[in-house]
Design an enzyme around this catalytic site. Structure first.
Site, PDB file in Angstrom:
ATOM      1  N   ASP A 266      -0.886  -6.218  -0.215  1.00  0.00           N
ATOM      2  CA  ASP A 266      -1.300  -5.550   1.023  1.00  0.00           C
ATOM      3  C   ASP A 266      -2.814  -5.357   1.055  1.00  0.00           C
ATOM      4  O   ASP A 266      -3.420  -4.992   0.035  1.00  0.00           O
ATOM      5  CB  ASP A 266      -0.646  -4.167   1.114  1.00  0.00           C
ATOM      6  CG  ASP A 266       0.501  -4.118   2.102  1.00  0.00           C
ATOM      7  OD1 ASP A 266       0.536  -4.968   3.010  1.00  0.00           O
ATOM      8  OD2 ASP A 266       1.362  -3.228   1.967  1.00  0.00           O
TER       9      ASP A 266
ATOM     10  N   LYS B  80      -0.869  -9.410   3.011  1.00  0.00           N
ATOM     11  CA  LYS B  80      -0.224  -8.871   4.213  1.00  0.00           C
ATOM     12  C   LYS B  80      -1.192  -7.900   4.870  1.00  0.00           C
ATOM     13  O   LYS B  80      -1.869  -7.138   4.181  1.00  0.00           O
ATOM     14  CB  LYS B  80       1.084  -8.156   3.887  1.00  0.00           C
ATOM     15  CG  LYS B  80       1.806  -7.621   5.143  1.00  0.00           C
ATOM     16  CD  LYS B  80       3.142  -7.010   4.810  1.00  0.00           C
ATOM     17  CE  LYS B  80       3.022  -5.630   4.219  1.00  0.00           C
ATOM     18  NZ  LYS B  80       2.482  -4.624   5.202  1.00  0.00           N
TER      19      LYS B  80
ATOM     20  N   ASP C 286       0.825  -1.205   0.000  1.00  0.00           N
ATOM     21  CA  ASP C 286       0.000   0.000   0.000  1.00  0.00           C
ATOM     22  C   ASP C 286       0.861   1.258   0.000  1.00  0.00           C
ATOM     23  O   ASP C 286       0.346   2.372  -0.131  1.00  0.00           O
ATOM     24  CB  ASP C 286      -0.986   0.003   1.168  1.00  0.00           C
ATOM     25  CG  ASP C 286      -0.307  -0.043   2.530  1.00  0.00           C
ATOM     26  OD1 ASP C 286       0.932  -0.153   2.582  1.00  0.00           O
ATOM     27  OD2 ASP C 286      -1.031   0.014   3.554  1.00  0.00           O
ATOM     28  N   SER C 287       2.177   1.082   0.084  1.00  0.00           N
ATOM     29  CA  SER C 287       3.107   2.203  -0.101  1.00  0.00           C
ATOM     30  C   SER C 287       2.970   2.798  -1.495  1.00  0.00           C
ATOM     31  O   SER C 287       3.460   3.904  -1.748  1.00  0.00           O
ATOM     32  CB  SER C 287       4.548   1.749   0.139  1.00  0.00           C
ATOM     33  OG  SER C 287       4.832   0.547  -0.553  1.00  0.00           O
TER      34      SER C 287
ATOM     35  N   GLU D 243       8.794  -3.497  11.438  1.00  0.00           N
ATOM     36  CA  GLU D 243       9.166  -2.204  10.851  1.00  0.00           C
ATOM     37  C   GLU D 243       9.563  -1.199  11.923  1.00  0.00           C
ATOM     38  O   GLU D 243       8.847  -0.981  12.906  1.00  0.00           O
ATOM     39  CB  GLU D 243       8.014  -1.638  10.010  1.00  0.00           C
ATOM     40  CG  GLU D 243       8.352  -0.297   9.382  1.00  0.00           C
ATOM     41  CD  GLU D 243       7.362   0.160   8.322  1.00  0.00           C
ATOM     42  OE1 GLU D 243       7.557   1.273   7.775  1.00  0.00           O
ATOM     43  OE2 GLU D 243       6.399  -0.582   8.038  1.00  0.00           O
TER      44      GLU D 243
ATOM     45  N   GLU E 280      -1.609  -5.283   8.541  1.00  0.00           N
ATOM     46  CA  GLU E 280      -0.951  -4.688   9.696  1.00  0.00           C
ATOM     47  C   GLU E 280      -1.677  -5.133  10.952  1.00  0.00           C
ATOM     48  O   GLU E 280      -2.865  -4.853  11.128  1.00  0.00           O
ATOM     49  CB  GLU E 280      -0.948  -3.165   9.570  1.00  0.00           C
ATOM     50  CG  GLU E 280      -0.095  -2.679   8.408  1.00  0.00           C
ATOM     51  CD  GLU E 280      -0.014  -1.164   8.345  1.00  0.00           C
ATOM     52  OE1 GLU E 280      -0.503  -0.487   9.277  1.00  0.00           O
ATOM     53  OE2 GLU E 280       0.539  -0.655   7.355  1.00  0.00           O
TER      54      GLU E 280
END
Length: 362
Positions: free
Chosen positions: A128, A158, A89-90, A228, A160
């Protein structure tokens, strides 16, 4: 499975094994040792599987992971032999130009996923789950994860993890038959709670929380956890505690593997906005942005001074007979200005060709 066996027989009989590989690439988590083919050894030319990653982890071989967002970047990762390709999502920041990862939508992520899936045939593909697609309920999380695999062509997702609800979401997705990577430490989707992009694990309570959350994600069934922006000793403690690989980003050298953002590690962008968001921990292995800027300036200069395109880069010809006929037809239609321009272009191209041939004989 019967359909798959038929596909194998048909393509084997016709010697078209590449067709099989193309079909397999589109199938999420196709087993490395298929039931009907019997046990086979790991082929380095085949795509990475979860089993491959487990083998590397058991042998303490570092795992490589890089983000990709489109077909060209995916091809580059494929050629480099990167283990895991993360459609992160970056993209919200390095592709769409936002200041955070929050604005990107699931539909936008799916566009990136499909492009990457067409380009990366060897790495394990991970997509993501963007902010707002898995927080409300386990059903919402599973639905979003299913779309990432079915519509995006990914092998895993993925998310969070940090809050109990996200651990529950991870467990529900795993139980739905989808492989999951967890993510702890600095979780960019939670910056409104964290107070910005701030490193985590820098005091006792925060450090313990990193380890405990990583354990909870492992218990939920995740096959790996991203750590991270945490101090190296905290990452080392988490790595030693877990039985699954840890993938570090700004977490020191003691993780099972490392991940960086494609644009960051290649120095793709050289402008104030990107300088503001490029993380301190990122090592630039190239300055591709400088090369791109130099190329664009050279192109602009050539177009401005008329040196591009030259005769060499104007490859499409029309015969002398057809040229004469074309000029006559233009004059018949009353397009004298067009005929004059075309005639002048022929003369200039012939002159340029003669000059080029003369230079080549010197």
């Amino acid at each position: 499975m019967a359909c798959l066996r038929s596909l194998f027989r048909a393509t084997t009989n016709h010697g078209n094994s590449s067709l099989v590989r193309r079909h397999i690439r589109c199938m999420s988590n196709f087993p490395e040792n298929a039931v009907y083919s019997g046990p086979t050894s790991q082929n380095p030319n085949q795509r990475v599987t979860l089993n491959h990653l487990r083998q590397k982890h058991r042998k303490s071989q570092p795992i490589t992971m890089v983000t990709a967002y489109d077909y060209p970047s995916a091809v580059h990762l494929d050629m480099a032999g990167i283990d895991i390709c993360l459609v992160g999502d970056s993209a919200s920041m390095v592709v769409h130009g936002h200041d955070t990862t929050l604005p990107i939508t699931l539909d936008e992520m799916l566009v990136h996923c499909r492009a990457v899936a067409r380009g990366a045939k060897t790495p394990l593909l991970v997509g993501d789950l963007p902010f707002g697609t898995y927080e409300c309920s386990s059903n919402q999380a599973v639905d979003a994860a299913v779309r990432i695999l079915k519509e995006g062509g990914m092998d895993a997702i993925k998310l969070e993890g940090g809050s109990p609800s996200r651990i529950v979401a991870a467990k529900a997705i795993v139980e739905a038959g989808i492989a999951v990577i967890g993510h702890v430490g600095l979780t960019p989707q939670a910056i409104s709670v964290l107070g910005g992009f701030r490193p985590q694990g820098r005091n006792v309570a925060s450090a313990v929380k990193v380890v405990e959350t990583a354990l909870a994600l492992q218990e939920a069934g995740c096959f790996a956890v991203v750590l991270e922006c945490v101090p190296a000793p905290v990452a080392a403690a988490a790595t030693a505690t877990l039985q699954i690989p840890t993938i570090g980003i700004g977490a020191g050298p003691f993780c099972s593997g490392q991940v960086l953002v494609y644009h960051d590690l290649l120095g793709m962008l050289q402008h104030p906005h990107h300088a503001k968001v490029t993380p301190k921990f990122c090592k630039q292995y190239a300055r591709v942005g400088d090369v791109i800027n130099k190329g664009l300036l050279a192109y602009k200069e050539d177009v401005t001074n008329g040196s591009f395109p030259d005769a060499h880069h104007s490859p499409y010809k029309i015969s002398e007979t057809d040229t004469d006929g074309f000029l006559d037809e233009l004059q018949r239609l009353g397009l004298d200005k067009a005929a004059s321009a075309a005639s002048e272009a022929v003369q200039k191209m012939d002159t340029a060709k003669s000059i080029g041939e003369g230079n080549s004989t010197k």
